[in-house]
Structure formats: C-alpha cells, structure tokens
Design a protein around this motif. Structure first.
Motif, short mmCIF file in Angstrom:
data_model
loop_
_atom_site.label_atom_id
_atom_site.label_comp_id
_atom_site.label_asym_id
_atom_site.label_seq_id
_atom_site.Cartn_x
_atom_site.Cartn_y
_atom_site.Cartn_z
N THR A 223 0.82 -1.22 0.00
CA THR A 223 0.00 0.00 0.00
C THR A 223 0.85 1.27 0.00
OG1 THR A 223 -1.80 -1.18 1.10
CG2 THR A 223 -1.83 1.22 1.20
N PRO A 224 1.77 1.45 0.94
CA PRO A 224 2.59 2.67 0.87
C PRO A 224 3.51 2.70 -0.35
CG PRO A 224 3.37 1.23 2.62
CD PRO A 224 2.07 0.67 2.16
N LEU A 225 3.97 1.53 -0.81
CA LEU A 225 4.79 1.51 -2.01
C LEU A 225 4.00 1.99 -3.22
CD1 LEU A 225 6.92 -1.77 -1.75
CD2 LEU A 225 7.73 0.60 -1.72
N THR A 226 2.74 1.57 -3.30
CA THR A 226 1.89 2.02 -4.40
C THR A 226 1.71 3.53 -4.36
OG1 THR A 226 0.71 -0.10 -4.38
CG2 THR A 226 -0.37 1.75 -5.49
N ARG A 258 5.82 5.30 7.49
CA ARG A 258 4.92 4.19 7.82
C ARG A 258 5.60 2.85 7.56
NH1 ARG A 258 -0.78 3.00 4.64
NH2 ARG A 258 -1.12 0.89 5.46
N MET A 259 6.31 2.75 6.43
CA MET A 259 7.03 1.51 6.14
C MET A 259 8.16 1.29 7.14
SD MET A 259 7.26 0.97 2.01
CE MET A 259 8.03 2.55 1.68
N GLN A 260 8.84 2.35 7.51
CA GLN A 260 9.92 2.24 8.49
C GLN A 260 9.38 1.75 9.83
OE1 GLN A 260 13.25 2.76 7.92
NE2 GLN A 260 13.53 1.94 9.99
N THR A 261 8.22 2.28 10.24
CA THR A 261 7.60 1.85 11.49
C THR A 261 7.23 0.37 11.43
OG1 THR A 261 6.72 4.07 11.83
CG2 THR A 261 5.72 2.29 13.11
N LEU A 262 6.68 -0.04 10.29
CA LEU A 262 6.31 -1.44 10.12
C LEU A 262 7.53 -2.34 10.22
CD1 LEU A 262 4.29 -3.66 9.36
CD2 LEU A 262 4.69 -3.12 6.96
N ASN A 264 10.37 -1.72 11.71
CA ASN A 264 10.87 -1.69 13.09
C ASN A 264 10.05 -2.61 13.99
OD1 ASN A 264 12.92 0.10 12.49
ND2 ASN A 264 11.73 1.92 13.05
N ASP A 265 8.72 -2.56 13.82
CA ASP A 265 7.86 -3.44 14.63
C ASP A 265 8.11 -4.91 14.31
OD1 ASP A 265 6.77 -1.33 15.94
OD2 ASP A 265 4.86 -1.32 14.86
N LEU A 266 8.30 -5.22 13.04
CA LEU A 266 8.60 -6.61 12.65
C LEU A 266 9.92 -7.07 13.25
CD1 LEU A 266 7.49 -6.61 8.90
CD2 LEU A 266 6.40 -7.84 10.78
N LEU A 267 10.93 -6.20 13.22
CA LEU A 267 12.22 -6.54 13.82
C LEU A 267 12.09 -6.71 15.34
CD1 LEU A 267 14.61 -4.17 11.82
CD2 LEU A 267 14.39 -6.65 11.59
N THR A 268 11.27 -5.89 15.95
CA THR A 268 11.05 -6.02 17.40
C THR A 268 10.41 -7.37 17.73
OG1 THR A 268 10.78 -3.63 17.66
CG2 THR A 268 9.87 -5.03 19.40
N LEU A 269 9.38 -7.74 16.95
CA LEU A 269 8.74 -9.05 17.17
C LEU A 269 9.73 -10.18 16.97
CD1 LEU A 269 5.18 -8.84 15.56
CD2 LEU A 269 5.75 -9.42 17.92
N SER A 270 10.54 -10.09 15.91
CA SER A 270 11.52 -11.14 15.65
C SER A 270 12.51 -11.26 16.79
CB SER A 270 12.25 -10.83 14.33
OG SER A 270 13.25 -11.79 14.08
N ARG A 271 12.95 -10.12 17.33
CA ARG A 271 13.91 -10.15 18.44
C ARG A 271 13.27 -10.73 19.69
NH1 ARG A 271 14.76 -5.28 18.43
NH2 ARG A 271 13.53 -4.59 20.22
N LEU A 272 12.01 -10.40 19.95
CA LEU A 272 11.32 -10.93 21.13
C LEU A 272 11.14 -12.43 21.04
CD1 LEU A 272 8.55 -8.22 21.64
CD2 LEU A 272 10.60 -8.56 23.03
N GLU A 273 10.85 -12.94 19.85
CA GLU A 273 10.61 -14.37 19.69
C GLU A 273 11.90 -15.18 19.65
OE1 GLU A 273 8.34 -14.52 16.13
OE2 GLU A 273 6.42 -14.14 17.13
N GLY A 274 13.01 -14.54 19.26
CA GLY A 274 14.24 -15.29 19.08
C GLY A 274 15.27 -15.14 20.18
N SER A 275 14.98 -14.37 21.21
CA SER A 275 15.95 -14.16 22.28
C SER A 275 15.44 -14.76 23.59
CB SER A 275 16.21 -12.65 22.46
OG SER A 275 15.00 -11.99 22.84
N PRO A 276 16.36 -15.11 24.50
CA PRO A 276 15.93 -15.68 25.79
C PRO A 276 15.19 -14.64 26.62
CG PRO A 276 18.29 -15.25 25.79
CD PRO A 276 17.82 -15.05 24.38
N GLY A 399 -1.54 5.92 11.75
CA GLY A 399 -0.17 5.42 11.68
C GLY A 399 0.06 4.10 12.36
N GLY A 400 -0.97 3.36 12.73
CA GLY A 400 -0.80 2.06 13.37
C GLY A 400 -0.40 0.98 12.38
N THR A 401 0.38 0.02 12.87
CA THR A 401 0.82 -1.09 12.01
C THR A 401 0.04 -2.37 12.26
OG1 THR A 401 2.51 -1.80 13.60
CG2 THR A 401 3.15 -0.15 11.96
N GLY A 402 -0.73 -2.44 13.33
CA GLY A 402 -1.43 -3.68 13.66
C GLY A 402 -0.56 -4.67 14.41
N LEU A 403 0.64 -4.26 14.84
CA LEU A 403 1.57 -5.14 15.54
C LEU A 403 1.77 -4.74 17.00
CD1 LEU A 403 4.32 -5.49 12.79
CD2 LEU A 403 2.58 -7.17 13.40
#
Length: 446
Positions: A223-226, A258-262, A264-276, A399-403
C-alpha cells in the motif's frame, strides 16, 4: 544311573536272599524266586508312589520349590523343576521387556493403536485415548470403525493405500477449540495394523498464521509503495509549483515513515521471539518508565490533534518509588504501545488515564484507560493477533501497524506478566499489565 542300577540289583538280591532264608527247609530255590518277585513288586510299588508324588506336584503347580521325590523320579522331578524355572525366568524377562516397550509407547507424544486382522483394538496408549476419546480398558476388542465414525477415516481404513497419512477432525473438536489429527496406518504381522496419530492442530494453525502473516506484510508494504510510486510518477511527469511539490514530498515522507515503522515493529517481534527471556538481575525505575511513556504519548497526541482545536486530557498518576525487574527497552515498548493505542483511538478532547498501582497480593499493575469508542466483545480475543484491527481504516489513518498489541503480548509473557483487556462499545477501554510480585520491589538506594 550306574548307582541306581546297582541299587536295583542289590534290592533284588536282598529279596532273593530273604526268600531263600525263609524257605530254606522246604525249597530254597523256589523261595529265592518268590523273594525275587516280591522284591520286584515292592520296587515297582515304591516307584509308582514316587511317580504319583511327582504327578501331584505337577498338578498343583507348586514350582516355587522342587518336588521331594527320591530315585529316578527324583531325577526327573529335579530336571523338570529346573526346566520350568528356566522357562519361568525367560517368560518373566520377556514380560519385563514387553512392559518396558509398552511403557515407552505409553510415553510417546503420538497416539499408538494396535489393531488385529479384523480391525479390532487390541491395545492403545493414553495419547491415542485422548486423541479419539477411547477408554483403554472398556474399548479393547471393539472395532475401531465403530468408535471413530469419520467418513474420511472409514474410506482410508477400507482402502488399500496406507503409504500416506490423512488428516481428520478430532472427535472432541469444537468451533472454539478445533482439533485436527494426522492418522497413518501401517501393516505388520499377519493382517494386523498399527495406527499412529498426532495432533497437528498447532502445526496447521502456525502454517495458517504464517500464510496470513506473509499476506498481511505484503499488503501493508504494498500500500505505501503504491502511494510512493504514484507520487514519484506525478513528480516526474507533471509541472508542479513549489507548494504542491512540498505537499507531495510530505505525503511521500509519511508513507516512507509508515514503512519504516512497520519494519521496526517486525524486527522487534523477531527479536522478542528469538531471544531468551529477560532475567531478574536488571532493575528499572517505574517512575522513569512512566515519564518516558508519557513523553511519547503526549508527542503523539499533539501530532494527531494538531488543527482540531482540542487536545487529549492525558493524566498520568505519579508512581510510587518502585522498580521492576526486566528489560527496560521491552517494558517501555509495551507500555508505550498501550498508551499510543489509547491516543490513536480516543477522539480529540477525550480522556486517557495512565496508572501504576500495587495490588493487595503484592503484584503490580500498569493500566491505561481511555474514553474512546470501545471494543465489541467478539474482537477482544483476537486483538493480540498480528495485523488484526477492529477498524483498519482508522488504524492506518493514525499510523498504526497492527503489531502493537502483538508486541505487548510477547513482552508480557517474557516477563511472566498477564495482559488484561476490558472494554465495552461506547464506554471506552482499559488495558492493563499485571506483573508478578517477584519482579517488583521498593526503589533501592544507589
């Protein structure tokens, strides 16, 4: 054996000698013959008595101790007892190995059912009983098709192709708690079958979530790319004055942000799931967390209410001098997400209350209460799913990402806390995180 023959002939000689002695006056020879016959008859009677005692011992099955029998039958009894004991020991060893094997199958996370040549249940482990709702004792020798009435399974069982597994709906499946079972039949022995089952509900749900996640991420980025592509084409093809060009560039910057926020949120989720999970050695001031959280919330409020003439009534209660064990970055992310969501979904002029309180049982609660539109009960169980939005257009506008709530859920779980959501349409919402007592303590002097 030689000694026994010697004893037999000695017994005969003694009988003959006794008969000859008794008939020494009349007919010694005849007396010797009679003595010999009497001795033979007595020997046979004694042997029969020993044989009867051996037979009685065998009938009683008292194999714990050997039979007390003399003579040749005693030798037979001793050898028989040794053979029986050896067979019993072998049977005991086989039974022990069988029980160990069954115990191993019983501990298997997969269901195991043994079927005879008529597809009747000979044995099943507890996992299979849970999967299919069987009674491991009462349902023995019941036809599996009578207990598992699934058309797909019935066709699979009646067919001749067991090279692949099938997936069926579990007997205990409900709309709110679906259960999916993978079932695989294997032939063994003379017409017997081994039925293996495993619960693939979580696996299928994870696969569905993965597909949805990829689709949602693709949609969120597309969507933002379009929009960016359209603006770039406009800037390249149309002669724009400085004001229009600045407006388009500002809109492009918003889409890029908006894409940058998305991301960042994805990276945050990945870090939370992959770290002790964070330990309990790092302590963070609650007051410092609330101050940073308040600064982010007020900045977002100013941004969203600019030009409306109204501002949010944001109230943050002063926290007690306490500190919490955990990751400062994760805790701030969770708290800020709850406050930012309240700011995004509460209309300008609405009230937002942020509070930290110690509960009577020693636990601590961070809560955010707003006067927004509220959430229908049907949406609440899914709020922490990735990209789930009650009002997707409203979320994108602000500006919410849903994450955000997915991040809050992960941070909450990693800190052993509990996320609570209370809301009614038209009455606002209250989101809170309840931390365990072991992670909260009075502020320690430096």
């Amino acid at each position: 054996m030689t000694w026994r023959l010697f004893r037999f002939f000695l017994f005969q000689l003694a009988g003959a000698s006794l008969g000859r002695f008794l008939f020494r006056g009349s007919s010694p020879t005849q007396g010797a013959i009679l003595g010999l016959l009497a001795a033979s008859a007595l020997w046979v009677l004694i042997d029969l008595r020993r044989g009867a005692r051996l037979l009685l011992w065998l009938k009683r099955g008292e194999t714990a101790v050997p039979a007390r029998v003399d003579g040749l039958w005693g030798e037979v009894a001793d050898r028989t007892w040794r053979l029986i004991r050896a067979r019993e020991q072998k049977a005991a060893d086989s039974e022990a190995r069988l029980q160990e094997f069954l115990a191993a199958i019983q501990a298997s996370p997969n269901g195991v059912i043994l079927l005879d040549k008529n597809n009747r249940i000979e044995w099943c482990n507890e996992t299979a009983a849970v999967h299919f709702g069987f009674d491991p004792k009462k349902d023995v020798m019941q036809h599996v098709g009578n207990l598992l009435r699934d058309p797909h399974f019935a066709g699979y069982l009646a067919g001749d192709d067991f090279l692949h597994e099938i997936v069926i709906i579990g007997p205990r499946s409900t709309a709110s708690r679906p259960v999916r079972l993978a079932v695989h039949l294997h032939r063994y022995g003379e017409g017997r079958k081994l039925l293996l089952s495993r619960d693939v509900t979580a696996l299928e749900q994870a696969e569905t979530m993965r597909r949805d996640f990829v689709a949602n991420v693709s949609h969120e980025i597309r969507t933002p790319l379009t929009v960016l592509t359209g603006f770039v084409e406009t800037l390249q093809t149309l002669p724009l004055d400085d004001e229009e060009r600045a407006r388009y560039l500002a809109l492009m910057a918003r889409q890029a942000e908006r894409m940058q926020t998305l991301v960042n949120d994805l990276l945050t989720l990945s870090r939370l799931e992959g770290s002790p999970p964070p330990g309990s050695s790092e302590w963070v001031s609650v007051r410092a967390l609330l101050t940073l959280c308040e600064q982010e919330g007020r900045a977002l409020s100013v941004l969203l209410t600019d030009g409306s003439g109204k501002k949010h009534d944001l109230r943050v209660e002063d926290a007690a001098d306490e500190e919490i064990a955990g990751s400062q970055a994760e805790l701030l992310s969770a708290m800020s997400n709850l406050l930012n969501n309240a700011v995004r979904y509460t209309p300008a002029g609405g009230r937002i209350e942020v509070r930290w309180q110690t509960l009577p049982d020693g636990r601590a609660e961070f809560s955010v209460k707003d006067s927004g539109p509220g959430i229908a009960p049907g949406h609440i169980p899914r709020l922490t799913e990735r990209f789930y939005r009650v009002d997707s257009s409203r979320s994108r506008e602000t500006g919410g990402t849903g994450l955000g709530l997915a991040i809050v859920k992960h941070v909450t779980q990693r800190h052993g806390a509990e996320l609570r959501i209370e809301s009614q349409p038209g009455q606002g919402s209250r989101f809170s995180i309840v931390f365990p007592a072991g992670r909260v303590r009075p502020l320690q002097p430096v």
